[in-house]
Design a protein around this motif. Structure first.
Motif, PDB file in Angstrom:
ATOM      1  N   PHE A 119      -0.851   5.572 -11.224  1.00 22.56           N
ATOM      2  CA  PHE A 119      -1.523   6.540 -10.364  1.00 22.56           C
ATOM      3  C   PHE A 119      -2.919   5.999 -10.135  1.00 22.56           C
ATOM      4  O   PHE A 119      -3.638   5.679 -11.083  1.00 22.56           O
ATOM      5  N   ILE A 120      -3.303   5.891  -8.862  1.00 20.85           N
ATOM      6  CA  ILE A 120      -4.623   5.398  -8.484  1.00 20.85           C
ATOM      7  C   ILE A 120      -5.404   6.553  -7.878  1.00 20.85           C
ATOM      8  O   ILE A 120      -4.870   7.311  -7.064  1.00 20.85           O
ATOM      9  N   PHE A 121      -6.674   6.668  -8.252  1.00 23.46           N
ATOM     10  CA  PHE A 121      -7.560   7.667  -7.666  1.00 23.46           C
ATOM     11  C   PHE A 121      -8.732   6.928  -7.044  1.00 23.46           C
ATOM     12  O   PHE A 121      -9.508   6.281  -7.750  1.00 23.46           O
ATOM     13  N   SER A 122      -8.846   6.998  -5.702  1.00 22.42           N
ATOM     14  CA  SER A 122      -9.867   6.244  -4.971  1.00 22.42           C
ATOM     15  C   SER A 122     -10.812   7.181  -4.245  1.00 22.42           C
ATOM     16  O   SER A 122     -10.370   8.060  -3.504  1.00 22.42           O
ATOM     17  N   ALA A 123     -12.093   6.946  -4.444  1.00 23.81           N
ATOM     18  CA  ALA A 123     -13.114   7.715  -3.735  1.00 23.81           C
ATOM     19  C   ALA A 123     -13.537   6.913  -2.508  1.00 23.81           C
ATOM     20  O   ALA A 123     -14.550   6.236  -2.506  1.00 23.81           O
ATOM     21  N   MET A 124     -12.706   6.965  -1.477  1.00 26.11           N
ATOM     22  CA  MET A 124     -12.997   6.225  -0.237  1.00 26.11           C
ATOM     23  C   MET A 124     -12.243   6.871   0.914  1.00 26.11           C
ATOM     24  O   MET A 124     -11.363   7.695   0.699  1.00 26.11           O
ATOM     25  N   ASP A 125     -12.595   6.499   2.099  1.00 29.08           N
ATOM     26  CA  ASP A 125     -11.886   6.953   3.285  1.00 29.08           C
ATOM     27  C   ASP A 125     -10.835   5.908   3.627  1.00 29.08           C
ATOM     28  O   ASP A 125     -11.138   4.863   4.200  1.00 29.08           O
ATOM     29  N   ARG A 126      -9.598   6.166   3.275  1.00 33.50           N
ATOM     30  CA  ARG A 126      -8.512   5.215   3.488  1.00 33.50           C
ATOM     31  C   ARG A 126      -8.222   4.982   4.962  1.00 33.50           C
ATOM     32  O   ARG A 126      -7.665   3.965   5.322  1.00 33.50           O
ATOM     33  N   GLU A 127      -8.565   5.928   5.821  1.00 35.12           N
ATOM     34  CA  GLU A 127      -8.313   5.747   7.243  1.00 35.12           C
ATOM     35  C   GLU A 127      -9.242   4.689   7.831  1.00 35.12           C
ATOM     36  O   GLU A 127      -8.924   4.057   8.824  1.00 35.12           O
ATOM     37  N   LYS A 128     -10.403   4.465   7.202  1.00 34.70           N
ATOM     38  CA  LYS A 128     -11.334   3.435   7.655  1.00 34.70           C
ATOM     39  C   LYS A 128     -11.153   2.140   6.882  1.00 34.70           C
ATOM     40  O   LYS A 128     -11.260   1.061   7.437  1.00 34.70           O
ATOM     41  N   GLU A 129     -10.895   2.250   5.565  1.00 39.38           N
ATOM     42  CA  GLU A 129     -10.864   1.068   4.713  1.00 39.38           C
ATOM     43  C   GLU A 129      -9.468   0.710   4.206  1.00 39.38           C
ATOM     44  O   GLU A 129      -9.329  -0.195   3.399  1.00 39.38           O
ATOM     45  N   GLY A 130      -8.462   1.416   4.638  1.00 39.69           N
ATOM     46  CA  GLY A 130      -7.117   1.253   4.111  1.00 39.69           C
ATOM     47  C   GLY A 130      -6.524  -0.121   4.224  1.00 39.69           C
ATOM     48  O   GLY A 130      -5.939  -0.639   3.282  1.00 39.69           O
ATOM     49  N   SER A 131      -6.658  -0.743   5.366  1.00 41.92           N
ATOM     50  CA  SER A 131      -6.025  -2.042   5.552  1.00 41.92           C
ATOM     51  C   SER A 131      -6.706  -3.123   4.734  1.00 41.92           C
ATOM     52  O   SER A 131      -6.123  -4.154   4.445  1.00 41.92           O
ATOM     53  N   ILE A 132      -7.922  -2.877   4.323  1.00 42.37           N
ATOM     54  CA  ILE A 132      -8.661  -3.877   3.563  1.00 42.37           C
ATOM     55  C   ILE A 132      -8.248  -3.857   2.093  1.00 42.37           C
ATOM     56  O   ILE A 132      -8.064  -4.880   1.471  1.00 42.37           O
ATOM     57  N   PHE A 133      -8.103  -2.672   1.520  1.00 45.72           N
ATOM     58  CA  PHE A 133      -7.924  -2.550   0.078  1.00 45.72           C
ATOM     59  C   PHE A 133      -6.533  -2.081  -0.322  1.00 45.72           C
ATOM     60  O   PHE A 133      -6.329  -0.972  -0.787  1.00 45.72           O
ATOM     61  N   GLY A 134      -5.538  -2.921  -0.150  1.00 48.58           N
ATOM     62  CA  GLY A 134      -4.225  -2.720  -0.727  1.00 48.58           C
ATOM     63  C   GLY A 134      -3.442  -1.503  -0.293  1.00 48.58           C
ATOM     64  O   GLY A 134      -2.624  -1.000  -1.051  1.00 48.58           O
ATOM     65  N   LEU A 135      -3.664  -1.006   0.897  1.00 46.93           N
ATOM     66  CA  LEU A 135      -2.929   0.164   1.377  1.00 46.93           C
ATOM     67  C   LEU A 135      -1.432  -0.088   1.361  1.00 46.93           C
ATOM     68  O   LEU A 135      -0.642   0.793   1.048  1.00 46.93           O
ATOM     69  N   HIS A 136      -1.031  -1.304   1.675  1.00 48.89           N
ATOM     70  CA  HIS A 136       0.390  -1.658   1.734  1.00 48.89           C
ATOM     71  C   HIS A 136       1.048  -1.629   0.354  1.00 48.89           C
ATOM     72  O   HIS A 136       2.267  -1.591   0.248  1.00 48.89           O
ATOM     73  N   THR A 137       0.275  -1.636  -0.709  1.00 48.53           N
ATOM     74  CA  THR A 137       0.811  -1.682  -2.071  1.00 48.53           C
ATOM     75  C   THR A 137       1.375  -0.344  -2.524  1.00 48.53           C
ATOM     76  O   THR A 137       2.377  -0.290  -3.229  1.00 48.53           O
ATOM     77  N   SER A 138       0.750   0.757  -2.130  1.00 46.38           N
ATOM     78  CA  SER A 138       1.152   2.088  -2.598  1.00 46.38           C
ATOM     79  C   SER A 138       2.470   2.518  -1.977  1.00 46.38           C
ATOM     80  O   SER A 138       2.689   2.342  -0.789  1.00 46.38           O
ATOM     81  N   HIS A 139       3.334   3.094  -2.805  1.00 44.47           N
ATOM     82  CA  HIS A 139       4.572   3.676  -2.291  1.00 44.47           C
ATOM     83  C   HIS A 139       4.294   5.029  -1.661  1.00 44.47           C
ATOM     84  O   HIS A 139       4.940   5.409  -0.692  1.00 44.47           O
ATOM     85  N   SER A 140       3.355   5.775  -2.257  1.00 43.71           N
ATOM     86  CA  SER A 140       2.905   7.039  -1.677  1.00 43.71           C
ATOM     87  C   SER A 140       1.389   7.036  -1.625  1.00 43.71           C
ATOM     88  O   SER A 140       0.727   6.579  -2.562  1.00 43.71           O
ATOM     89  N   LEU A 141       0.862   7.548  -0.520  1.00 45.42           N
ATOM     90  CA  LEU A 141      -0.575   7.658  -0.325  1.00 45.42           C
ATOM     91  C   LEU A 141      -0.867   9.106   0.034  1.00 45.42           C
ATOM     92  O   LEU A 141      -0.306   9.622   1.010  1.00 45.42           O
ATOM     93  N   ILE A 142      -1.717   9.752  -0.761  1.00 49.14           N
ATOM     94  CA  ILE A 142      -1.950  11.183  -0.600  1.00 49.14           C
ATOM     95  C   ILE A 142      -3.447  11.447  -0.510  1.00 49.14           C
ATOM     96  O   ILE A 142      -4.210  11.044  -1.387  1.00 49.14           O
ATOM     97  N   LYS A 143      -3.834  12.140   0.542  1.00 52.78           N
ATOM     98  CA  LYS A 143      -5.237  12.467   0.776  1.00 52.78           C
ATOM     99  C   LYS A 143      -5.531  13.880   0.289  1.00 52.78           C
ATOM    100  O   LYS A 143      -4.781  14.808   0.606  1.00 52.78           O
ATOM    101  N   LEU A 144      -6.606  14.057  -0.466  1.00 49.98           N
ATOM    102  CA  LEU A 144      -7.057  15.370  -0.901  1.00 49.98           C
ATOM    103  C   LEU A 144      -8.207  15.798  -0.002  1.00 49.98           C
ATOM    104  O   LEU A 144      -9.156  15.031   0.196  1.00 49.98           O
ATOM    105  N   THR A 145      -8.119  17.011   0.520  1.00 52.32           N
ATOM    106  CA  THR A 145      -9.145  17.535   1.414  1.00 52.32           C
ATOM    107  C   THR A 145      -9.530  18.937   0.983  1.00 52.32           C
ATOM    108  O   THR A 145      -8.663  19.762   0.695  1.00 52.32           O
ATOM    109  N   ARG A 146     -10.824  19.195   0.945  1.00 54.29           N
ATOM    110  CA  ARG A 146     -11.324  20.525   0.606  1.00 54.29           C
ATOM    111  C   ARG A 146     -11.395  21.373   1.872  1.00 54.29           C
ATOM    112  O   ARG A 146     -11.848  20.910   2.909  1.00 54.29           O
ATOM    113  N   GLY A 147     -10.938  22.619   1.767  1.00 53.54           N
ATOM    114  CA  GLY A 147     -11.014  23.562   2.868  1.00 53.54           C
ATOM    115  C   GLY A 147     -11.920  24.722   2.506  1.00 53.54           C
ATOM    116  O   GLY A 147     -12.610  24.690   1.493  1.00 53.54           O
TER     117      GLY A 147
END
Length: 187
Positions: A119-147
């Motif tokens: 389980f990886i916990f990343s404090a970054m915006d994957r929509e901007k930096e995803g292709s750079i930092f191993g986005l293809h490695t994760s089987h599931s990618l889940i974004k947490l958003t505060r409402g």
């Protein structure tokens, strides 16, 4: 390893590498402390010079969920330390902010791929930096958003389900959404 949210756990049950990310560091921190306690005994790799685990928050979640288990922690201070630290931990672990240094990502991704269930916990915006930092490695990618009244998990990438959003109240992170509210916690 589990999150304690049945819907999320069911979606990621068979995945080897699951990444949770958020730009809201406070929400991400609360969530990974919950996951660490619920998954204990567990190995945790923290990639940062300071911070990462709050012992009082761990104790709070242990009391809430009445679960105490060993938490084995190693820290990678420099980008060069990340790969050997992950490799030294063996199989099945939680990694907090592995791309913190924003370099040597191929070595880090290689170590993550060989680490078994992660389980990886990343404090970054994957929509901007995803292709750079191993986005293809994760089987599931889940974004947490505060409402306004809670938070949500948005399944960005999954091998079992499409793009969906699952909302929860803030009390759910503390396991207090059902019952009598604060009175349940005070008993």
């Amino acid at each position: 390893m589990i999150t304690g949210f049945n819907e999320i756990d069911e979606i990621i049950m068979k995945d080897q590498i699951v990444e949770f990310y958020s730009e809201d560091r406070d929400l991400l921190t609360l969530f990974y402390h919950r996951v660490i306690v619920l998954s204990s005994p567990v190995k945790v790799v923290i990639v940062a010079e300071r911070g990462g685990i709050d012992p009082t928050l761990v104790e709070r979640f242990e009391n809430i969920f009445q679960k105490k288990g060993e938490i084995y922690i190693r820290r990678a201070f420099k980008a060069e330390d990340v790969k050997p630290t992950i490799e030294a931990m063996g199989k099945e672990m939680i990694i907090i902010d592995p791309y913190h240094h924003k370099r040597l990502y191929t070595q880090i991704v290689s170590a993550i791929r060989n680490a078994g269930k992660v389980f990886i916990f990343s404090a970054m915006d994957r929509e901007k930096e995803g292709s750079i930092f191993g986005l293809h490695t994760s089987h599931s990618l889940i974004k947490l958003t505060r409402g306004k009244r809670g938070f949500s998990f948005r399944i960005i990438k999954s091998v079992t389900i499409g793009d969906i959003e699952i909302p929860y109240s803030f009390w759910d992170i503390y396991g207090k959404s059902e019952g009598e509210g604060l009175i349940t916690f005070m008993k």
